[in-house]
Scaffold this motif. Structure first.
Motif: not given
Length: 146
Positions: A119-144
């Motif tokens: 999970k740690q690796r997946l969170h660090l691989e998320v590129n926040e520059e490519e996603l709007p805020d709501d998708e970024l939040i959803r992505k991190h919640l999905e990983i967790s």
């Protein structure tokens, strides 16, 4: 002992996982060229004390976390205050926010998770520059929740 790897290009995640197998908490940070600039290790399982492997947010202005292994937590940085506020609404999520005066710089977002290196690796691989805020939040919640 670990100084031989400083200044070298970042090896694959699995190489660092093997290298740091005997450590409870480790973080490897890269400079702007993708070379290892800083390695922090600790046997203390806390994320907000000076001996933590998480660096002060001011260092995140020039360094990028590449590998983090924390025995009891998952942590990742963000430069968006709205993402921090959206994520810490969830039970067990918290953040260490860093400001320059009144201006938000960045934050470490942290949640409890025992031995969650994938999970740690997946969170660090998320590129926040490519996603709007709501998708970024959803992505991190999905990983967790995975």
């Amino acid at each position: 002992m670990l100084s031989w790897i400083l200044g070298s290009p970042a090896p694959p995640w699995h190489y660092l996982k093997d290298m740091f197998e005997d450590y409870r908490n480790v973080a490897v940070y890269l400079d702007s060229k993708g070379n290892i600039e800083l390695i922090k290790v600790s046997d203390l399982d806390d994320f907000h004390i000076p001996t933590s492997v998480l660096v002060n947010g001011y260092y995140l202005l020039t360094l990028k976390p590449y590998y983090i292994k924390m025995k009891k937590f998952v942590a990742f940085p963000t430069t968006r205050l709205s993402v921090v506020k959206g994520l810490i609404k969830n039970y067990g999520w918290r953040a260490l926010e860093f400001y320059y005066g009144d201006q938000f710089l960045n934050a470490w977002v942290v949640y409890d998770c025992e031995s969650c290196e994938e999970k740690q690796r997946l969170h660090l691989e998320v590129n926040e520059e490519e996603l709007p805020d709501d998708e970024l939040i959803r992505k991190h919640l999905e990983i967790s929740k995975s």
